[in-house]
Design an enzyme around this catalytic site. Structure first.
Site, short mmCIF file in Angstrom:
data_model
loop_
_atom_site.label_atom_id
_atom_site.label_comp_id
_atom_site.label_asym_id
_atom_site.label_seq_id
_atom_site.Cartn_x
_atom_site.Cartn_y
_atom_site.Cartn_z
N TRP A 332 42.04 38.15 47.52
CA TRP A 332 42.55 37.23 48.54
C TRP A 332 43.27 36.04 47.89
CZ3 TRP A 332 41.70 32.05 49.30
CH2 TRP A 332 42.13 31.52 50.50
N HIS A 333 42.74 35.62 46.72
CA HIS A 333 43.30 34.44 46.08
C HIS A 333 44.72 34.67 45.57
CE1 HIS A 333 39.25 32.84 46.24
NE2 HIS A 333 39.79 31.66 46.03
N GLY A 334 45.04 35.87 45.21
CA GLY A 334 46.40 36.08 44.72
C GLY A 334 46.62 37.52 44.32
N PHE A 490 48.06 30.39 47.57
CA PHE A 490 47.20 31.48 48.06
C PHE A 490 47.40 31.68 49.55
CE2 PHE A 490 44.43 29.59 44.58
CZ PHE A 490 45.09 30.32 43.61
#
Lengths: 490, 376
Positions: A332-334, A490
């Site tokens: 999800w962060h990247g 993000f």
């Protein structure tokens, strides 16, 4: 529009001044216009995306209630639409690169589609928030709303739109729907919160961010420089992200809204579970409620009783669900493998902590003596995590983890120590605040984090002095380099 | 039973009077309830605004209040500065170069002055300052080249896209100190035109009211040097630490390669040539060159190619370059655009828009071949 700009200050002052002169419905109209202006400031076409998300989830929720026989279809429509949007804009390039690379391993030459996709800021935050509404309606935790205006305000509310905290429909929607009254004492607390947020961003995060950027730009940093850079990044990411959350909470408070706390002094954590109760709380609880629990439930129906690999069934379920949840949370962060590895690393820490706790649980008295060691250990482990998070090349992470201090020259040793102490110097206000809240919970510095509706002028003078000091510090000590908020990407 | 209508009226009036007095009391109590919080909010704002005025007091009692004015008072606060590099003037006077190349790492990675000297048989000097831009180049030309009294055949500037008409870009005091005299009124007038928006007005107002820049000039260096004592034990190591860090660790060669360039796409504002030209150093550069009978040449470097193609140019950028070329040539300057040169493929680029070190001779030769008119 970014918080630390004159444009935003003017925008917010005008919005707040108009806002409190309007009746409730028009307040919401103004919030919607302000939020869409805020979000469309960089690229007006971002608005089409946020509108599409809102539209889909609004009608999905209505469909779930109106046609119960097809409620599952509506739910999946919402989930697939949201994740599809997120997947296309955020992960298309990542998956295309990986498919091409994987095909090359088998000797197939695929050409990567030449599509440059611009990642709309905040898409990860508002898709998750909007999607949680449909899931909550499906689960019966809330009911479908029939006011599209309120729904649009709920999804696009500008104070937390681009970097959270991720609010739940059960919390934010009722605040959108009910009448709000101006509270000067709330505005006073909000002002202090905003000042503290700006101080953390402009003085601490941007100053130590320069150190981290310099170190991570080196092709071959030695042990001391690397870990000084990691420490600087550790301070930067907390100061930066929590600054955004504080400014978001402060601006929302000025408008009569209460956003959830997203941080609870995470670097005072004494273990992995404790850390995740304190770091990015809104995202962690989102993953817990919408990924971990359903996964755990699904797994519990498939896992056999009895021990496997020396672990009881409940531990095996916990381990599998935790690992999957944290791998997804990392992704999800990247769109990069280092985030996945970072998620996996923290998942593993949680599993190890849970398994070890099931084997050995020290007595309360022993635990008290162990606490400083637990804190130091968790802080060190957190820093290892930040190394993985900050370093996009996996081969470099592996190299960095095997660095030895004996390979460093004296200059590198001194330079690393210098950068470490410099980063520490800038981080002192953070430590003071955390320790003050920990040991003297009801005093002045804690006011930054706590709401107290009653007016005591002695305390107000203290708060004013604190705000004045922060203002002076921002004027004098702000970094020469202004960096973007990290979580914007993000 | 009948009731006297008058008494009913009386009861209603009395009740109404009672109700209105209750309303008044409620309103008064609401006002009282509001006064304290609102007063507290105002008090907080006043204290927060007044407390930083202490910086003015600090200035009155410290060295900060006696700092000399800067050479660009419109944008730089008073404070200590590095000395002007008079040695450069002397070196140029001694060397008597026929050609001088001025620029940042774009020029530095593309043209080797010694090799160019060998190629054309005339002395060439390079004034390369990494991360510099047009303000630095202008001052280097005015205060070093012109001041040295030499008459080079041409002074060649290497630039990227829009950087010639944006004097605020990389207006970095650390670099400028070496090329700036005690006062630079012309450059100050130019940059002052960029410091006129609402942002700058607020900034200037805050700066005058709180005088924070004066405190900043001594407090920030103090803060940045404080950890040195903890990092190195020997006095010599302490003295040399920052200098050695910059010269031996954080060097260009020590950085990892990154494909992304260090400047991004320009916005429409920056590509408005007509608006930006009078607010740039270009007219002043050309005037100086005319006065000193020196030819100026401007080489626009090709930025990093995209695969097998030259970098994409927006229609606004193309229009900007067309106007820039037209203006320079109309004022007697030489202009060359590297964009689309087939001998500048992606393979010779290192990171960003820099050329690989082992290809510097190739680009130096290419420079001579493409610009023969300049060397005749």
């Amino acid at each position: 529009m970014i918080f630390h700009s004159l444009t935003f200050v003017c925008f917010f002052v005008i919005t707040a001044a108009l806002y409190w002169r309007l009746p409730h419905r028009w307040q919401n109209v103004l919030l919607l216009v302000a939020s869409y202006t805020f979000y469309g400031w960089i690229h007006p076409w971002f608005l089409a995306l946020i509108f599409a998300t809102t539209f889909v989830d609004y009608w999905s929720a209505v469909g779930i209630e109106r046609w119960p026989a097809h409620r599952r279809r509506f739910l999946w429509f919402s989930i697939v639409s949201n994740l599809g949007l997120l997947g296309f804009f955020k992960y298309f390039g990542f998956f295309a690169d990986n498919v091409v690379a994987a095909a090359a391993l088998f000797g197939w030459e695929l050409s990567r589609p030449m599509v440059d996709i611009f990642l709309p800021v905040g898409i990860s935050f508002y898709t998750f928030q909007s999607m949680s509404y449909t899931i909550d309606v499906y689960r019966g935790h809330t009911h479908a709303r029939h006011g599209f205006l309120n729904m649009m305000v709920f999804v696009s509310f500008f104070p937390h739109l681009v970097a959270g905290p991720i609010m739940r429909a059960t919390n934010l929607l009722p605040q959108v729907e009910r009448e709000r009254r101006f509270s000067a004492s709330s505005a006073r607390d909000a002002t202090l919160l905003i000042a503290w947020g700006f101080f953390k961003k402009l003085v601490i995060a941007d100053s130590v961010g320069v150190i981290a950027n310099k170190v991570f730009a080196l092709a071959d940093p030695d042990f001391y420089l690397l870990w000084a850079g990691v420490f600087a990044f550790c301070i930067q990411i907390y100061a930066d992200f929590s600054a955004y959350a504080d400014i978001a909470r402060g601006t929302a408070k000025w408008l009569g809204f209460d956003l959830v706390h997203n941080f609870d002094h995470p670097y005072l954590a004494t273990g992995p579970t404790d850390f995740w109760k304190r770091w990015n709380i809104s995202l962690t609880t989102w993953f817990r409620d919408y990924v971990f629990f359903p996964l755990g439930f699904a797994l519990s129906r498939r896992v056999h009783e009895g021990k496997r690999f020396g672990l009881r069934a409940d531990l095996r379920i916990y381990a599998a669900a935790t690992m999957l949840t944290f791998l997804l949370s990392g992704l999800w962060h990247g769109a990069s493998w280092n985030y996945v590895v970072w998620g996996g690393y923290h998942g593993l820490l949680l599993v190890i902590a849970r398994v070890s706790a099931s084997i050995w649980r020290p007595r309360r008295r022993v635990r008290r003596y162990l606490r400083p060691f637990q804190w130091a250990g968790m802080f060190a482990l957190t820093n290892v995590g930040w190394l993985i998070f900050r370093e996009p090349e996996l081969s470099m992470i592996w190299r960095d983890l095997w660095l030895s201090p004996s390979q460093s020259t004296q200059l590198q040793h001194h330079a690393g120590a210098y950068l470490f102490f410099l980063a520490f110097l800038y981080s002192i206000p953070l430590w003071i605040q955390s320790l003050w809240v920990r040991f003297v919970p009801s005093d002045l510095t804690a006011a930054v984090d706590r709401d107290e509706p009653d007016v005591r002028f002695g305390r107000v003078v203290g708060q004013g002095a604190l705000a004045g000091l922060m203002f002076a510090a921002i004027l004098v000590l702000r970094s020469y380099t202004t960096l973007d908020f990290i979580y914007f990407q993000f | 039973m009948t009731q006297d209508p008058g008494s009913i009226q009386q009861i209603v009036t009395v009740e109404a009077a009672g109700a209105s007095s209750l309303d008044r009391e409620a309103a008064a109590s609401r006002r009282t309830a509001l006064v304290r919080p609102v007063a507290s909010l105002l008090l907080l704002a006043v204290i927060a605004a007044v407390l930083p005025l202490g910086l003015v007091v600090v200035n009155a009692f410290t060295v900060a209040g006696k700092q000399p004015e800067s050479y660009l008072p419109s944008v730089f606060p008073p404070g200590p500065r590095e000395p002007f590099d008079a040695g450069a003037v002397e070196r140029l006077g001694r060397g008597q170069p026929a050609y001088i190349v001025i620029g940042n790492s774009m020029a530095g990675t593309r043209v080797d002055p010694r090799y160019l000297t060998n190629l054309i048989g005339k002395p060439v000097a390079g004034i390369y300052q990494p991360a510099s831009a047009s303000a630095y180049w202008y001052l280097a030309y005015k205060n070093w080249v012109v001041a040295s009294g030499i008459r080079p055949r041409a002074v060649i500037f290497y630039f990227r896209d829009w950087t010639l008409t944006d004097p605020m870009f990389r207006l970095n005091r650390q670099h400028l100190d070496a090329v700036a005299l005690e006062r630079e009124p012309e450059l100050d007038r130019i940059v002052a035109q960029h410091a006129q928006g609402a942002f700058f007005r607020v900034h200037a107002w805050l700066r005058n009211a709180y005088q924070y820049d004066r405190v900043r000039t001594w407090l920030l260096p103090l803060l940045e040097q404080a950890p040195i004592a903890l990092a190195a034990s020997r006095p010599k190591a302490r003295r040399e630490l920052l200098g050695r860090m910059n010269n031996e660790i954080f060097t260009l060669e020590g950085l990892r390669e990154m494909a992304a360039a260090d400047i991004g796409e320009a916005d429409r504002e920056r590509l408005d040539f007509d608006k930006n030209l009078p607010r740039s150093v270009l007219p002043e550069l050309l005037r100086l060159a005319k006065e000193n009978s020196t030819r100026l040449a401007f080489i626009r470097v090709q930025r990093r190619p995209e695969g097998n193609r030259p970098p994409t140019q927006s229609p606004e950028l193309q229009e900007y370059i067309r106007k820039l070329k037209q203006f320079l040539e109309a004022n007697g300057a030489y202009f060359h655009d590297e964009w689309g040169d087939p001998e500048l493929p992606l393979s010779i680029y290192q990171d960003g828009d820099h050329i690989r070190r082992d290809k510097q001779r190739h680009t130096t030769r290419l420079f001579v071949r493409r610009n023969r008119g300049l060397f005749q």
